[in-house]
Motif scaffolding. Structure first.
Motif, PDB file in Angstrom:
ATOM      1  N   VAL A 166      35.112  38.209  41.273  1.00 42.57           N
ATOM      2  CA  VAL A 166      36.375  37.999  40.556  1.00 42.57           C
ATOM      3  C   VAL A 166      36.322  36.719  39.711  1.00 42.57           C
ATOM      4  O   VAL A 166      36.758  36.733  38.558  1.00 42.57           O
ATOM      5  CB  VAL A 166      37.570  37.987  41.537  1.00 42.57           C
ATOM      6  CG1 VAL A 166      38.853  37.578  40.825  1.00 42.57           C
ATOM      7  CG2 VAL A 166      37.732  39.361  42.176  1.00 42.57           C
ATOM      8  N   PRO A 167      35.771  35.598  40.237  1.00 42.70           N
ATOM      9  CA  PRO A 167      35.696  34.400  39.382  1.00 42.70           C
ATOM     10  C   PRO A 167      34.908  34.641  38.086  1.00 42.70           C
ATOM     11  O   PRO A 167      35.314  34.165  37.024  1.00 42.70           O
ATOM     12  CB  PRO A 167      35.003  33.359  40.269  1.00 42.70           C
ATOM     13  CG  PRO A 167      35.349  33.775  41.668  1.00 42.70           C
ATOM     14  CD  PRO A 167      35.370  35.282  41.626  1.00 42.70           C
TER      15      PRO A 167
ATOM     16  N   VAL B 230      36.232  34.351  34.196  1.00 45.45           N
ATOM     17  CA  VAL B 230      35.508  33.618  33.145  1.00 45.45           C
ATOM     18  C   VAL B 230      35.260  34.532  31.942  1.00 45.45           C
ATOM     19  O   VAL B 230      35.447  34.130  30.790  1.00 45.45           O
ATOM     20  CB  VAL B 230      34.175  33.046  33.687  1.00 45.45           C
ATOM     21  CG1 VAL B 230      33.305  32.518  32.551  1.00 45.45           C
ATOM     22  CG2 VAL B 230      34.450  31.947  34.710  1.00 45.45           C
ATOM     23  N   ALA B 231      34.862  35.784  32.201  1.00 49.82           N
ATOM     24  CA  ALA B 231      34.596  36.733  31.113  1.00 49.82           C
ATOM     25  C   ALA B 231      35.858  36.982  30.290  1.00 49.82           C
ATOM     26  O   ALA B 231      35.808  36.986  29.050  1.00 49.82           O
ATOM     27  CB  ALA B 231      34.050  38.042  31.677  1.00 49.82           C
TER      28      ALA B 231
ATOM     29  N   SER C  58      34.689  46.561  35.077  1.00 52.81           N
ATOM     30  CA  SER C  58      34.408  45.557  36.107  1.00 52.81           C
ATOM     31  C   SER C  58      35.637  45.313  36.977  1.00 52.81           C
ATOM     32  O   SER C  58      35.531  45.187  38.201  1.00 52.81           O
ATOM     33  CB  SER C  58      33.943  44.258  35.447  1.00 52.81           C
ATOM     34  OG  SER C  58      33.587  43.312  36.412  1.00 52.81           O
ATOM     35  N   LEU C  59      36.803  45.270  36.344  1.00 49.03           N
ATOM     36  CA  LEU C  59      38.045  45.051  37.084  1.00 49.03           C
ATOM     37  C   LEU C  59      38.331  46.208  38.045  1.00 49.03           C
ATOM     38  O   LEU C  59      38.651  45.997  39.217  1.00 49.03           O
ATOM     39  CB  LEU C  59      39.209  44.872  36.107  1.00 49.03           C
ATOM     40  CG  LEU C  59      40.579  44.605  36.717  1.00 49.03           C
ATOM     41  CD1 LEU C  59      40.592  43.282  37.481  1.00 49.03           C
ATOM     42  CD2 LEU C  59      41.637  44.590  35.620  1.00 49.03           C
ATOM     43  N   VAL C  60      38.184  47.443  37.564  1.00 49.86           N
ATOM     44  CA  VAL C  60      38.440  48.610  38.402  1.00 49.86           C
ATOM     45  C   VAL C  60      37.425  48.695  39.546  1.00 49.86           C
ATOM     46  O   VAL C  60      37.774  49.046  40.675  1.00 49.86           O
ATOM     47  CB  VAL C  60      38.450  49.904  37.569  1.00 49.86           C
ATOM     48  CG1 VAL C  60      38.493  51.143  38.460  1.00 49.86           C
ATOM     49  CG2 VAL C  60      39.628  49.908  36.602  1.00 49.86           C
ATOM     50  N   ALA C  61      36.167  48.344  39.274  1.00 45.26           N
ATOM     51  CA  ALA C  61      35.142  48.365  40.330  1.00 45.26           C
ATOM     52  C   ALA C  61      35.487  47.370  41.432  1.00 45.26           C
ATOM     53  O   ALA C  61      35.243  47.635  42.615  1.00 45.26           O
ATOM     54  CB  ALA C  61      33.771  48.044  39.746  1.00 45.26           C
ATOM     55  N   ARG C  62      36.048  46.239  41.062  1.00 43.38           N
ATOM     56  CA  ARG C  62      36.388  45.207  42.047  1.00 43.38           C
ATOM     57  C   ARG C  62      37.735  45.474  42.698  1.00 43.38           C
ATOM     58  O   ARG C  62      37.957  45.125  43.836  1.00 43.38           O
ATOM     59  CB  ARG C  62      36.409  43.831  41.347  1.00 43.38           C
ATOM     60  CG  ARG C  62      36.599  42.673  42.277  1.00 43.38           C
ATOM     61  CD  ARG C  62      35.379  42.486  43.173  1.00 43.38           C
ATOM     62  NE  ARG C  62      35.604  41.435  44.121  1.00 43.38           N
ATOM     63  CZ  ARG C  62      35.923  41.619  45.411  1.00 43.38           C
ATOM     64  NH1 ARG C  62      36.034  42.825  45.882  1.00 43.38           N
ATOM     65  NH2 ARG C  62      36.107  40.588  46.192  1.00 43.38           N
TER      66      ARG C  62
ATOM     67  N   THR D 175      28.205  39.930  28.588  1.00 43.43           N
ATOM     68  CA  THR D 175      27.168  39.507  29.533  1.00 43.43           C
ATOM     69  C   THR D 175      27.779  39.028  30.844  1.00 43.43           C
ATOM     70  O   THR D 175      27.359  39.444  31.929  1.00 43.43           O
ATOM     71  CB  THR D 175      26.295  38.393  28.911  1.00 43.43           C
ATOM     72  OG1 THR D 175      25.674  38.907  27.728  1.00 43.43           O
ATOM     73  CG2 THR D 175      25.226  37.924  29.879  1.00 43.43           C
ATOM     74  N   VAL D 176      28.773  38.160  30.759  1.00 43.53           N
ATOM     75  CA  VAL D 176      29.424  37.654  31.967  1.00 43.53           C
ATOM     76  C   VAL D 176      30.187  38.785  32.665  1.00 43.53           C
ATOM     77  O   VAL D 176      30.210  38.863  33.893  1.00 43.53           O
ATOM     78  CB  VAL D 176      30.343  36.451  31.649  1.00 43.53           C
ATOM     79  CG1 VAL D 176      31.090  35.983  32.897  1.00 43.53           C
ATOM     80  CG2 VAL D 176      29.527  35.301  31.065  1.00 43.53           C
ATOM     81  N   GLY D 177      30.774  39.699  31.889  1.00 42.35           N
ATOM     82  CA  GLY D 177      31.473  40.835  32.464  1.00 42.35           C
ATOM     83  C   GLY D 177      30.546  41.753  33.242  1.00 42.35           C
ATOM     84  O   GLY D 177      30.886  42.220  34.337  1.00 42.35           O
ATOM     85  N   VAL D 178      29.355  42.011  32.701  1.00 42.29           N
ATOM     86  CA  VAL D 178      28.365  42.827  33.415  1.00 42.29           C
ATOM     87  C   VAL D 178      27.893  42.092  34.671  1.00 42.29           C
ATOM     88  O   VAL D 178      27.744  42.699  35.736  1.00 42.29           O
ATOM     89  CB  VAL D 178      27.183  43.200  32.493  1.00 42.29           C
ATOM     90  CG1 VAL D 178      26.037  43.816  33.285  1.00 42.29           C
ATOM     91  CG2 VAL D 178      27.645  44.166  31.400  1.00 42.29           C
ATOM     92  N   ALA D 179      27.688  40.782  34.559  1.00 40.81           N
ATOM     93  CA  ALA D 179      27.299  39.988  35.735  1.00 40.81           C
ATOM     94  C   ALA D 179      28.388  40.057  36.807  1.00 40.81           C
ATOM     95  O   ALA D 179      28.090  40.192  38.000  1.00 40.81           O
ATOM     96  CB  ALA D 179      27.033  38.541  35.330  1.00 40.81           C
TER      97      ALA D 179
END
Length: 197
Positions: free
Chosen positions: A43-44, A48-49, A92-96, A32-36
Motif C-alpha cells: 500500500v505505501p 507513492v505511485a 494494483s489497488l484492486v489486487a491489494r 513502474t512504482v505501481g507495478v512494484a
C-alpha cells in the motif's frame, strides 16, 4: 493561446517540450512504482505511485501553460498517459483491496472509455486541449475539465477509497459515470450542430 487557426489545427507539435518530458517521466515513474506495488502487495508503494501520477499531472500542465508549450500533441500524450497510470494503479489497488472491485468496475470503463472519447473530442474543433472546451460548450467543460471536475472525477473516488468509504466511492463513481454519459450525448449533439460529425 487557446484556439489554433485552421492551418495549425492539423499540426500536432512541437513534441519536444519540457511539459511533454514531464508527462513521459511521470508516466514511466508512476507505472513502474505501481507495478512494484502490485508485485509487492504494498500500500505505501501504491500511495507513492498515485502521488507521482497526480503531482506529475499537475506539473506537466503547469509547465505547458507557464512555458507557453501547450500543444495538441501534448494534450493527447497527457490523456493517454493518464489512462496508462490509472489502469496500472487501479489494478494494483484492486489486487491489494478486493473490496473496491465494484468501484473499479464502474470507474474504469467510465474513465478509460467514455472519458477518453470525451477528452479527445477537442480534436474535432480548433482547440489546443480539452481545457479550452468552454469555447465550444461551457456546461460540458465545467462538468469534465474545470479544476473542480478534474478533482472529483478521479481524486473523489480514490479519496473515498483511501478513507475506507467504499459506498461513497461507488456513489461518486456512479455519479461520474452519469455525467460522462450525459456529456457524451451533449458532445454528439455539438458535433452535429457544428457540422463536425
Amino acid at each position: 493561446m487557446t484556439l489554433v487557426d485552421a492551418r495549425s489545427a492539423v499540426r500536432a507539435g512541437p513534441f519536444r517540450t519540457v511539459a511533454n518530458a514531464i508527462t513521459v517521466i511521470r508516466t514511466l515513474a508512476a507505472v513502474t512504482v505501481g507495478v512494484a506495488a502490485l508485485l509487492a502487495g504494498s500500500v505505501p508503494l501504491l500511495v507513492v505511485a498515485y502521488g507521482i501520477y497526480w503531482l506529475g499531472d499537475m506539473l506537466d500542465g503547469l509547465a505547458a501553460r507557464r512555458l507557453h508549450q501547450e500543444t495538441r500533441a501534448g494534450a493527447v500524450l497527457d490523456i493517454v498517459s493518464d489512462r496508462a497510470c490509472t489502469a496500472v494503479l487501479c489494478v494494483s489497488l484492486v489486487a491489494r483491496m478486493p473490496e473496491v472491485a465494484a468501484v473499479a468496475l464502474v470507474f474504469l470503463p467510465s474513465f478509460m472509455v467514455l472519458d477518453t472519447m470525451l477528452s479527445l473530442a477537442f480534436l474535432c474543433w480548433p482547440l489546443v486541449s480539452p481545457n479550452y472546451f468552454h469555447r465550444v460548450d461551457r456546461r460540458v467543460w465545467a462538468l469534465n475539465w474545470s479544476p473542480a471536475a478534474k478533482a472529483v472525477n478521479t481524486a473523489g473516488v480514490i479519496g473515498a477509497v483511501a478513507f475506507g468509504q467504499f459506498r461513497l466511492a461507488l456513489a461518486v463513481a456512479l455519479a461520474v459515470l452519469a455525467v460522462k454519459l450525459w456529456s457524451a450525448v451533449a458532445v454528439a449533439r455539438l458535433l452535429d450542430r457544428d457540422g463536425r460529425a
